[in-house]
Enzyme design. Structure first.
Site, PDB file in Angstrom:
ATOM      1  N   LYS A  58     -59.920  71.029  53.785  1.00 29.10           N
ATOM      2  CA  LYS A  58     -60.705  70.736  54.749  1.00 29.10           C
ATOM      3  C   LYS A  58     -59.857  70.071  56.000  1.00 29.10           C
ATOM      4  CE  LYS A  58     -64.892  70.034  52.096  1.00 29.10           C
ATOM      5  NZ  LYS A  58     -65.711  69.113  51.455  1.00 29.10           N
ATOM      6  N   GLN A  70     -67.303  63.172  50.173  1.00 27.66           N
ATOM      7  CA  GLN A  70     -67.092  64.354  49.245  1.00 27.66           C
ATOM      8  C   GLN A  70     -67.579  63.798  48.021  1.00 27.66           C
ATOM      9  OE1 GLN A  70     -65.393  67.126  49.800  1.00 27.66           O
ATOM     10  NE2 GLN A  70     -65.685  67.834  47.736  1.00 27.66           N
ATOM     11  N   ASP A  72     -72.622  67.787  56.638  1.00 32.61           N
ATOM     12  CA  ASP A  72     -72.882  68.171  55.575  1.00 32.61           C
ATOM     13  C   ASP A  72     -74.475  68.594  55.267  1.00 32.61           C
ATOM     14  OD1 ASP A  72     -71.000  68.866  53.230  1.00 32.61           O
ATOM     15  OD2 ASP A  72     -70.854  66.764  53.012  1.00 32.61           O
TER      16      ASP A  72
HETATM   17  N1  GUN Z   1     -68.630  68.902  46.790  1.00 32.17           N
HETATM   18  C1  GUN Z   1     -68.759  70.136  46.625  1.00 32.17           C
HETATM   19  N2  GUN Z   1     -69.102  70.922  47.774  1.00 32.17           N
HETATM   20  C2  GUN Z   1     -69.237  69.759  48.677  1.00 32.17           C
HETATM   21  C3  GUN Z   1     -69.783  69.888  49.916  1.00 32.17           C
HETATM   22  O1  GUN Z   1     -70.056  71.081  50.473  1.00 32.17           O
HETATM   23  N3  GUN Z   1     -69.846  68.776  50.407  1.00 32.17           N
HETATM   24  C4  GUN Z   1     -69.583  67.690  49.695  1.00 32.17           C
HETATM   25  N4  GUN Z   1     -69.439  66.560  50.760  1.00 32.17           N
HETATM   26  N5  GUN Z   1     -68.890  67.482  48.649  1.00 32.17           N
HETATM   27  C5  GUN Z   1     -68.974  68.551  47.962  1.00 32.17           C
END
Ligand code: GUN
Length: 362
Positions: A122, A166, A189
């Protein structure tokens, strides 16, 4: 070596029907013998997202649902690149016009290897398009209060337009109270209950849509897959992917079923679908026999399986048995190179949208 009788997928120890153990956290195409699904030419969607505005730029071939013997590849890597290039252009324009660049804050708690990889990817993607990234890494044994303190700081920081915690969080933390603490205006998100609630309600729009399901929908739109009135099955009901994917398909006027670990006849239900989104986190679960000829299949799974022939000792496979399903579906996403790159592109898109909304930049 795959046998001609036994599919590679049938030898996978994880390819079991029930129960679904793990929660997902995570061209030459010929229009032959087209069945009942009409084609829709690419056109702008009504969504306000940056990504959907790129639709008109897309140069992908529409998908007709066919009974041809090999599926069209839905190339998420290529589409994600188009979207990221467009986002980079928009960010450059915004910087020139108002001197602001979007900022994304990521909070990672603990040392899970998969989460570290996601966060690193990211950050790299943010740098590539001109988004400023802010990162906080906290040890596994941090307290919930420490996480909440960082969220509060980012909520108040005007240079931060998106906040992402996350997942999964360590077990001792209350995910719900942490996600609730993220400002709804910065919830890139789309996991805040207000955003999810608005997604579920008719006539309401969330400020943000969760990135992976949004990426799945974007692929369907860009490949001109007709959704309205079609039958769609989502395999898996996680908060991150399955549930919001089902809500989005419903918003797009599909008739949806959700198949999960207590579903009695998942194969039979899935076989009725024109569109299948598999997001369950079980390698090769969805077999050829689950798929209606000509269906469009989006595979969200990213599962490591042992592979002594790979230098890493493992390889990544989806929730769908590609070898079998690609012979039956009309179109399918590969793993890797399908939904994965789209998730990151949608995160960048949500962050740009947030910065534009906050600064009232059109
Ligand atoms: N863990 C796995 N996929 C995601 C996501 O799309 N966002 C977040 N914050 N954590 C994740």
């Amino acid at each position: 070596m795959a046998s001609s009788i036994l599919s590679d997928c049938s030898s996978s120890a994880t390819a079991r029907l029930l129960p679904f153990h793990r929660k997902l956290h995570t061209q030459d195409f010929r229009f032959h013998r087209s069945v009942s699904i009409p084609l829709r030419p690419p056109s702008p969607t009504s969504s306000r997202s940056a990504a959907s505005r790129f639709w008109s730029l897309s140069a992908v071939t529409p998908v007709a649902m066919t009974t041809d013997t090999s599926a069209k590849l839905i190339d998420g890597k290529m589409v994600a690149k188009q979207i990221k290039d467009e986002i980079a252009g928009e960010i450059a324009k915004m910087k020139d016009a108002i001197g602001i660049v979007p900022g994304l804050a990521v909070i990672l708690v603990g040392a899970r290897k998969d989460s570290q990889t996601y966060v690193r990817n990211k950050k790299k993607a943010c740098e590539a398009v001109g988004i400023k990234s802010y990162e906080v890494h906290l040890p596994e044994d941090s307290t919930e209060e420490e996480v909440l303190k960082h969220i509060s700081g980012f909520n108040d920081d005007p240079s931060v337009h998106g906040i992402l915690v996350q997942l999964p969080l360590p077990r001792h933390m209350n995910e719900q109270s942490i996600l609730n603490a993220v400002s709804i205006e910065k919830d890139v998100d789309g996991f805040h209950p207000l955003n999810i609630g608005r997604l579920a309600m008719q006539g309401r729009e969330p400020l943000f849509v969760p990135c992976t399901p949004k990426g799945c929908m974007e692929l369907l739109h860009r490949y001109a897959v007709d959704i309205k009135g079609k039958r769609a099955v989502v395999v898996g009901r996680s908060n991150i992917v399955g549930m919001p994917a089902a809500l989005l398909l419903q918003k797009a006027n599909a008739t949806i079923s959700i198949v999960h670990s207590y579903t009695k006849n998942p194969e039979e239900i899935t076989r009725q679908a024109d569109i299948v989104i598999a997001a369950v986190g079980v390698a090769n679960l969805v077999r050829g026999s689950w798929i209606k000829p000509g269906a469009v299949v989006i595979d969200v799974g990213i599962n490591p399986i042992d592979d002594p022939e790979s230098p890493r000792g493992y390889r990544l496979v989806g929730d769908v048995c590609y070898e079998e399903v690609s012979k039956i579906a009309s179109a399918i996403t590969p793993v890797p190179g399908g939904v994965g790159p789209m998730t990151i592109a949608m995160l960048l898109s949500n962050t740009l949208d947030s910065a534009k909304r906050i600064h009232n930049f059109k």
